[in-house]
Write a protein that holds these residues in place. Sequence first.
Motif, short mmCIF file in Angstrom:
data_model
loop_
_atom_site.label_atom_id
_atom_site.label_comp_id
_atom_site.label_asym_id
_atom_site.label_seq_id
_atom_site.Cartn_x
_atom_site.Cartn_y
_atom_site.Cartn_z
N TRP A 1 39.58 25.95 -13.05
CA TRP A 1 38.72 26.90 -12.12
C TRP A 1 37.60 25.99 -11.41
CZ3 TRP A 1 38.57 31.82 -10.82
CH2 TRP A 1 39.44 32.66 -11.58
N PHE A 2 36.89 24.83 -11.85
CA PHE A 2 35.91 24.35 -11.28
C PHE A 2 36.45 23.19 -10.52
CE2 PHE A 2 33.80 26.35 -14.84
CZ PHE A 2 32.45 26.75 -14.06
N HIS A 3 37.35 22.31 -10.61
CA HIS A 3 37.83 21.43 -9.72
C HIS A 3 38.84 21.93 -8.69
CE1 HIS A 3 36.04 17.89 -11.25
NE2 HIS A 3 35.96 18.43 -12.45
N LEU A 4 40.03 22.53 -9.23
CA LEU A 4 41.10 22.99 -8.49
C LEU A 4 40.55 24.40 -7.67
CD1 LEU A 4 44.06 22.80 -10.85
CD2 LEU A 4 43.19 21.09 -9.30
N ASN A 5 39.94 25.10 -8.17
CA ASN A 5 39.74 26.59 -7.53
C ASN A 5 38.06 26.21 -6.70
OD1 ASN A 5 41.81 27.30 -9.10
ND2 ASN A 5 40.92 29.13 -9.73
N VAL A 6 37.20 26.02 -7.31
CA VAL A 6 35.78 25.85 -6.71
C VAL A 6 35.72 24.78 -5.67
CG1 VAL A 6 33.36 25.63 -7.08
CG2 VAL A 6 34.56 26.97 -8.53
N LEU A 7 36.13 23.66 -5.95
CA LEU A 7 36.19 22.49 -5.01
C LEU A 7 37.37 22.32 -4.16
CD1 LEU A 7 34.48 19.52 -7.39
CD2 LEU A 7 33.23 21.00 -5.79
N GLY A 8 38.25 22.97 -4.77
CA GLY A 8 39.47 22.67 -4.02
C GLY A 8 40.03 21.39 -3.90
N THR A 9 39.77 20.67 -5.04
CA THR A 9 40.41 19.36 -5.26
C THR A 9 41.87 19.48 -5.66
OG1 THR A 9 38.27 18.77 -6.50
CG2 THR A 9 40.23 17.12 -6.82
N PRO A 10 42.62 18.82 -4.75
CA PRO A 10 44.24 19.08 -5.01
C PRO A 10 44.63 18.41 -6.34
CG PRO A 10 43.79 17.43 -3.12
CD PRO A 10 42.43 17.71 -3.70
N ASP A 11 45.63 18.83 -7.06
CA ASP A 11 46.03 18.32 -8.32
C ASP A 11 47.05 17.29 -7.98
OD1 ASP A 11 46.94 18.01 -10.99
OD2 ASP A 11 47.93 19.86 -11.11
N THR A 12 46.66 16.10 -8.48
CA THR A 12 47.28 14.85 -8.17
C THR A 12 48.31 14.50 -9.36
OG1 THR A 12 45.49 13.65 -8.88
CG2 THR A 12 45.74 13.95 -6.52
N GLY A 13 48.59 15.56 -10.25
CA GLY A 13 49.56 15.17 -11.35
C GLY A 13 48.79 15.01 -12.71
N GLN A 14 47.33 15.21 -12.71
CA GLN A 14 46.76 15.02 -13.94
C GLN A 14 46.87 16.05 -14.85
OE1 GLN A 14 45.54 15.36 -11.02
NE2 GLN A 14 43.21 16.15 -10.94
N THR A 15 47.12 17.29 -14.36
CA THR A 15 47.06 18.44 -15.15
C THR A 15 48.36 18.52 -15.98
OG1 THR A 15 48.19 19.76 -13.60
CG2 THR A 15 45.61 19.85 -13.39
N PRO A 16 48.53 19.15 -17.06
CA PRO A 16 49.80 19.26 -17.81
C PRO A 16 50.64 20.19 -17.00
CG PRO A 16 47.89 20.58 -18.78
CD PRO A 16 47.51 19.80 -17.78
N ALA B 1 28.47 30.00 -3.22
CA ALA B 1 29.51 29.55 -2.70
C ALA B 1 30.83 29.98 -2.95
CB ALA B 1 29.40 27.89 -3.23
N LEU B 2 31.95 30.06 -2.03
CA LEU B 2 33.16 30.35 -2.20
C LEU B 2 34.29 29.27 -2.63
CD1 LEU B 2 33.33 32.80 0.76
CD2 LEU B 2 32.99 33.42 -1.54
N GLU B 3 35.13 29.43 -3.41
CA GLU B 3 36.23 28.74 -3.96
C GLU B 3 36.80 28.11 -2.59
OE1 GLU B 3 38.77 30.57 -7.63
OE2 GLU B 3 38.72 31.96 -5.70
N GLN B 4 37.12 26.84 -2.65
CA GLN B 4 37.90 26.18 -1.61
C GLN B 4 39.08 26.01 -2.01
OE1 GLN B 4 35.88 25.33 1.23
NE2 GLN B 4 34.54 26.88 0.28
N GLY B 5 39.46 26.28 -3.29
CA GLY B 5 41.17 26.10 -3.38
C GLY B 5 41.85 27.00 -2.95
N PRO B 6 43.19 26.94 -2.87
CA PRO B 6 44.21 27.98 -2.37
C PRO B 6 43.84 29.05 -3.32
CG PRO B 6 45.53 26.37 -3.49
CD PRO B 6 43.99 25.84 -3.38
N SER B 7 43.51 30.36 -2.67
CA SER B 7 43.49 31.55 -3.50
C SER B 7 44.63 32.42 -3.99
CB SER B 7 42.82 32.58 -2.42
OG SER B 7 42.56 33.61 -3.16
N VAL B 8 45.07 32.57 -5.06
CA VAL B 8 46.03 33.29 -5.52
C VAL B 8 45.79 34.75 -5.89
CG1 VAL B 8 47.16 31.20 -6.64
CG2 VAL B 8 45.76 32.49 -8.01
N ARG B 9 44.51 35.20 -5.62
CA ARG B 9 44.21 36.48 -6.09
C ARG B 9 44.07 37.37 -4.79
NH1 ARG B 9 41.45 33.41 -8.75
NH2 ARG B 9 39.51 33.21 -7.04
N GLU B 10 44.34 38.70 -5.12
CA GLU B 10 44.08 39.55 -3.84
C GLU B 10 42.75 39.79 -3.60
OE1 GLU B 10 45.42 44.20 -3.60
OE2 GLU B 10 46.81 43.02 -4.42
#
Length: 175
Positions: free
Chosen positions: A67-82, A125-134
């Motif tokens: 929620w905070f890194h991927l969605n809010v900041l829009g930080t790309p997942d570089t493979g650190q997630t499971p 502030a709005l999420e910067q990550g790709p939105s998946v919600r309607e």
Amino acid sequence: MTVVSRPPLTSDERTQLTGWLDLQRSFVRMKCEGLSEAEAHRKMLPTSPLMTVAGLVAHMRWVEYSWFHLNVLGTPDTGQTPWTEDGHPDAEMFVDDVPLAQLLDEYDAECARSNAITASLSLDALEQGPSVREGGAASLRYVLCHMIEETARHVGHLDIIRELLDGQTGYTKPD
């Protein structure tokens, strides 16, 4: 993380939102106090074998990150997630070989990073990550409300599992 107090009754919105979230977060470690590794990884629910104390702590850590890194900041997942494209949707809960203390430390560290992100942004502030919600991007205010709900729901799961493990209930420390 020690159990924190409820936010002041008349505090501002940011203090209320972060205070309630931090209170729920603090219950996570409290619900885990005194558990052995075997208890932390014990599968108590036959229909939900991944829902162990350890699995829930790991899940909550990655929910914070998501929620905070991927969605809010829009930080790309570089493979650190499971999670992987073809992997199990609950991959973060496969932690049978990870000590509970490590999972709790990782959770606390992730919560501290989430708090730093929250402190740096406006509640609008709005999420910067790709939105998946309607409906598009959510505000930080929305994310904080959602995280209060998400964390409280999983604290309830921890409470039930703890009661099944050793009878410990409520918000008191084990003897």
